[in-house]
Design an enzyme around this catalytic site. Sequence first.
Site: not given
Ligand code: DX5
Ligand code: ZN
Length: 235
Positions: A14, A39, A41, A43, A72, A74, A143, A187
């Site tokens: 990620s 990956h 993320d 947000m 991903h 969010m 998650m 994840d």
């Molecule tokens: C959290 C994300 C994850 C996160 C994972 O909202 O969806 O992908 O980046 O990071 P680690 O492996 O550090 O928990």
């Molecule tokens: Zn993620």
Amino acid sequence: MTAQSQGRVVVAPSLLAADFGRLREEVDSVTQAGADWLHFDIMDGHFVPNISFGPLVLAALRSHSLLPFDVHLMMTPVDPFVTAFAEAGADHISIHPEAGPHPHRTLQLIRSLGKKAGVVLNPGTPIESIAWLLDLADIILVMSVNPGFGGQKFLPSQLPKIAALRRMIDDPARPDAEARPIALAVDGGITPENTAEVLAAGADTLIAGTSVFAAPDRAAAIAALRGVSSRGEAL
Ligand code: DX5
Ligand code: ZN
């Protein structure tokens, strides 16, 4: 041939845990270290209490990487941004069923753009919420932390949920069971110390930020997530 089609554990670092000032070098580093997917993320500050980056960042990296971009989302509302991420270079687009009133329609949209579609379950979201979406899902993402931040602690409460989803995916009566594999990804808080139980529960795909990017030897970290040494010997 992909890792998934070979029956090997898929590891997707990620980029949330990467050095944002050197993103291209970070992508090269984890690619050379053996990453299968990257990956991303995304947000929005509404669906989760954090803001990361948008499609322009994907587009800037796209020409520098041959790896699948696993996105991903969010964000809410999510539908207005799906096309932008597809055009920016996403190969997989995963959404939370809570992010809009019509997740079925959102998955149809992702598929219509020629991308693999994923559904993401928050720690408190029951597996039944996606039971009638499976025929449109290429990826189910569990998650194992509350979404919004990297570096959180893995929630063991999600292990029975992973096992229940494995049974749901393997049910020969599920729609499209013969036609298509579904990746079962986990994840949040994934480390070499907990991957054995995550894989034993039935996951085949590991998303990992901190445990890859903060490791002194990223190739060893990715191999360790798969349960092997960098030379391929079982740990
Ligand atoms: C959290 C994300 C994850 C996160 C994972 O909202 O969806 O992908 O980046 O990071 P680690 O492996 O550090 O928990
Ligand atoms: Zn993620």
